[in-house]
Scaffold this motif. Structure first.
Motif, PDB file in Angstrom:
ATOM      1  N   SER A 111      75.155 -44.358  38.905  1.00  0.00           N
ATOM      2  CA  SER A 111      74.268 -43.770  39.906  1.00  0.00           C
ATOM      3  C   SER A 111      73.649 -44.897  40.705  1.00  0.00           C
ATOM      4  O   SER A 111      73.644 -46.058  40.276  1.00  0.00           O
ATOM      5  N   ASN A 114      69.277 -43.506  46.407  1.00  0.00           N
ATOM      6  CA  ASN A 114      69.603 -42.898  47.688  1.00  0.00           C
ATOM      7  C   ASN A 114      69.159 -43.827  48.810  1.00  0.00           C
ATOM      8  O   ASN A 114      68.060 -44.379  48.772  1.00  0.00           O
ATOM      9  N   GLN A 121      68.300 -40.378  43.274  1.00  0.00           N
ATOM     10  CA  GLN A 121      69.499 -41.064  42.810  1.00  0.00           C
ATOM     11  C   GLN A 121      70.744 -40.320  43.270  1.00  0.00           C
ATOM     12  O   GLN A 121      70.823 -39.097  43.159  1.00  0.00           O
ATOM     13  N   ASP A 122      71.711 -41.065  43.816  1.00  0.00           N
ATOM     14  CA  ASP A 122      73.018 -40.495  44.125  1.00  0.00           C
ATOM     15  C   ASP A 122      73.937 -40.780  42.943  1.00  0.00           C
ATOM     16  O   ASP A 122      74.052 -41.931  42.503  1.00  0.00           O
ATOM     17  N   TRP A 148      81.183 -45.184  47.685  1.00  0.00           N
ATOM     18  CA  TRP A 148      79.860 -44.651  48.040  1.00  0.00           C
ATOM     19  C   TRP A 148      79.279 -45.407  49.229  1.00  0.00           C
ATOM     20  O   TRP A 148      78.796 -44.810  50.182  1.00  0.00           O
ATOM     21  N   GLU A 152      81.273 -42.324  51.327  1.00  0.00           N
ATOM     22  CA  GLU A 152      80.554 -41.104  50.967  1.00  0.00           C
ATOM     23  C   GLU A 152      79.278 -40.899  51.776  1.00  0.00           C
ATOM     24  O   GLU A 152      78.935 -39.768  52.138  1.00  0.00           O
ATOM     25  N   ARG A 153      78.565 -41.966  52.058  1.00  0.00           N
ATOM     26  CA  ARG A 153      77.272 -41.841  52.756  1.00  0.00           C
ATOM     27  C   ARG A 153      77.429 -41.379  54.201  1.00  0.00           C
ATOM     28  O   ARG A 153      76.479 -40.880  54.805  1.00  0.00           O
TER      29      ARG A 153
END
Length: 211
Positions: A111, A114, A121-122, A148, A152-153
């Motif tokens: 994790s 964010n 937490q992402d 990520w 992903e973001r």
């Protein structure tokens, strides 16, 4: 000139849709926080995608250079840790250290904080906040962290961009290019490779060693 002026405004970081990469002040990346600046940001990304498609269709270039992973995402290619070097040197070095050394961080989990709301937490994978990173799964952790950070973001924004781009040019038609060729096609040369220039220069009446 129309494409030049329009792209200069579209990619201006002042509007919050794009931001400069951490390594320099001219290479652009999609801002993961674009929704905070404009609630209609996805419509703007779709419009920008159409403009980029029109520029290619009309053999024009845009006044912007993107990080290399942006072009790889346009081509549907997988991003790697090496793509991180030109985007986030600090994270690149950290992930490289994890890859090449025995892991000594017992509290490292799947994790990450964010990027917009630090208290959140992402999760890099389902239930990631409860899964520890070990020697056995650290390669997976690195791959997911890279994805990520780079993909992903900004997935929603990139999908909107490609939808607009696809309204003009089918993404299948650019599959003949690699990411460097696509960069050149869209924006021209950001950096001149002098050594490559020398290797591909044809001399007439001179040699490479002449003054």
């Amino acid at each position: 000139e129309w494409f030049h002026l329009l792209s200069k405004e579209m990619f201006n970081p002042y509007y919050g849709l794009f931001e400069y990469a951490a390594s320099d002040n001219y290479t652009l990346q999609i801002s993961p926080n674009s929704a905070l600046y404009n609630q209609d940001h996805l419509q703007y990304f779709k419009f920008i995608g159409r403009v980029c498609g029109l520029a290619i269709y009309n053999n024009m270039i845009i006044d912007a250079f993107f990080i290399r992973p942006f072009y790889k995402m346009m081509l549907g290619k997988k991003v790697t840790i090496e793509d991180m070097q030109c985007v986030d040197v600090k994270l690149y070095n950290m992930l490289g250290y994890i890859m090449n050394n025995i892991l000594r961080t017992p509290n490292l989990r799947f994790s990450v904080k964010n990027s917009t709301f630090q208290e959140l937490q992402d999760e890099l994978k389902p239930n990631g906040r409860n899964i520890c990173v070990t020697e056995e799964n650290k390669n997976e952790y690195v791959d997911l962290m890279v994805r990520w950070r780079l993909v992903e973001r900004v997935k929603e924004q990139m999908n909107a961009f490609m939808k607009g781009f696809g309204d003009v040019i089918s993404p299948k038609l650019i599959q003949v290019f690699d990411e460097r060729e696509l960069e050149y096609l869209m924006g021209g040369l950001a950096e001149i490779d002098v050594e490559d220039w020398k290797k591909n220069t044809e001399y007439i009446g001179y040699t490479a060693n002449d003054d």
